[in-house]
Motif scaffolding. Structure first.
Motif, mmCIF file in Angstrom:
data_model
loop_
_atom_site.group_PDB
_atom_site.id
_atom_site.type_symbol
_atom_site.label_atom_id
_atom_site.label_comp_id
_atom_site.label_asym_id
_atom_site.label_seq_id
_atom_site.Cartn_x
_atom_site.Cartn_y
_atom_site.Cartn_z
ATOM 1 N N HIS A 63 27.880 -23.744 -23.866
ATOM 2 C CA HIS A 63 27.482 -24.832 -22.971
ATOM 3 C C HIS A 63 27.827 -24.423 -21.539
ATOM 4 O O HIS A 63 28.450 -23.382 -21.334
ATOM 5 C CB HIS A 63 28.113 -26.173 -23.357
ATOM 6 N N HIS A 65 29.865 -25.504 -19.138
ATOM 7 C CA HIS A 65 31.162 -25.732 -18.476
ATOM 8 C C HIS A 65 31.790 -24.433 -17.971
ATOM 9 O O HIS A 65 31.647 -23.382 -18.581
ATOM 10 C CB HIS A 65 32.139 -26.456 -19.415
ATOM 11 N N ASP A 67 34.712 -23.051 -17.901
ATOM 12 C CA ASP A 67 35.619 -22.196 -18.672
ATOM 13 C C ASP A 67 34.849 -21.326 -19.674
ATOM 14 O O ASP A 67 35.403 -20.383 -20.239
ATOM 15 C CB ASP A 67 36.719 -23.008 -19.375
ATOM 16 N N HIS A 68 33.568 -21.640 -19.891
ATOM 17 C CA HIS A 68 32.738 -20.883 -20.831
ATOM 18 C C HIS A 68 31.724 -19.979 -20.132
ATOM 19 O O HIS A 68 31.185 -19.063 -20.744
ATOM 20 C CB HIS A 68 31.998 -21.853 -21.763
ATOM 21 N N HIS A 137 30.122 -33.342 -26.460
ATOM 22 C CA HIS A 137 31.067 -32.848 -25.451
ATOM 23 C C HIS A 137 30.300 -32.482 -24.181
ATOM 24 O O HIS A 137 30.764 -32.742 -23.072
ATOM 25 C CB HIS A 137 31.825 -31.637 -26.001
ATOM 26 N N ASP A 156 33.039 -25.975 -28.153
ATOM 27 C CA ASP A 156 34.015 -27.056 -28.006
ATOM 28 C C ASP A 156 33.771 -28.204 -28.992
ATOM 29 O O ASP A 156 34.166 -29.343 -28.738
ATOM 30 C CB ASP A 156 33.984 -27.620 -26.571
HETATM 31 ZN ZN LIG Z 1 33.497 -27.704 -22.349
#
Ligand SMILES: [Zn+2]
Length: 267
Positions: A63, A65, A67-68, A137, A156
């Protein structure tokens, strides 16, 4: 801090990021030329040599976000390999991200990049991965399933079995639907982006599903008794957690309650 380890055919990269006493782990997985997620840009110095050492031929993002996806623009500039994300996440990656200050400090800045919409099946030299859209999420969240090995790369979807707080963009009822959908697939090991390698993955996800359904039931019951969202939050989640304070209450149990109540009203 970075640790690398092997689990079955999968090369695992564990990134630990710390900020004011809070540690969060993020895992990247590499199997058969496929890199799953690119990690936060704050770990840039440690991640670049790893990306240079791996024979990466394609990248899947679970996804959008930070941190990914934080290192995706570096990968786009240096590796010239396809980067895939669910079609609904493409535009999130093309624009400069508008994330709150504390998330930028924690994970580092995200530079825009151009991903491609992910196909239904990701093929590597020796394996096939089915792409399953699992919002809740994040609107563009996907998991990857490999039937032969029983692997589920869960992004996640799991993280923890008993979440006590959520962001406004998350939804308990949508999460419940996504976890139920994933149970149609015969997986065993869950490669979670935050919790790491969970060999009894199905049990972990089942306990989260049970917990979320319990919360849903309790919220609906209290709502029928005439309590509003704030009162329900105080009743079910009286404690304040570090994440709530760090996020300036952007991450709050109130969002869990509201996502359930909005779903009741829309049903
Ligand atoms: Zn996430």
């Amino acid at each position: 801090m970075i640790q690398e380890f092997q689990h079955e055919d999968i090369h695992c990269v564990k990134v630990t990021v710390s900020f004011s006493g809070i540690n969060i782990n993020v895992h990247l997985y590499f199997v058969d030329g496929l890199l799953i997620d690119t990690g936060p840009s704050r770990a840039k110095k440690n991640l670049i040599p790893i990306f240079q050492s791996l024979p990466i031929s394609q990248i899947v993002l679970t996804h959008h976000h930070e941190d990914h996806t934080g290192m995706s623009s570096w990968i786009a500039d240096h590796l010239n390999k396809p980067i895939y994300i669910h079609e609904t996440g493409v535009s999130d990656c093309q624009q400069p991200s508008n994330i709150p200050f504390y998330r930028r400090v924690f994970w580092g800045n995200n530079t825009p990049f151009q991903p491609e919409p992910i196909p239904q099946i990701i093929e590597t030299e020796n394996h096939n991965f089915e792409v399953i859209h699992t919002p809740g999420h994040a609107h563009d969240h996907i998991v990857l399933f490999n039937k032969e090995k029983g692997w589920l790369f869960g992004g996640d979807l799991f993280v923890v079995s008993r979440p006590k707080s959520m962001f406004s963009f998350e939804s308990v009822p949508v999460m419940v639907k996504s976890i139920r959908k994933v149970f149609d697939y015969d997986f065993s090991t869950l490669y979670c982006s935050h919790a790491g390698v969970l060999v009894n993955g199905k049990e972990h996800l089942a306990s989260k599903l049970q917990y979320l359904e319990d919360i849903q039931g309790q919220v609906k019951k209290l709502h029928q008794k005439g309590m509003n969202a704030k009162e329900i939050q105080k009743e079910l989640f009286p404690k304040i957690h570090a994440m709530q304070i760090l996020s300036g209450f952007e991450n709050s149990p109130l969002h869990m309650v509201n996502s359930i109540l909005n779903n009741v009203e829309n049903a």
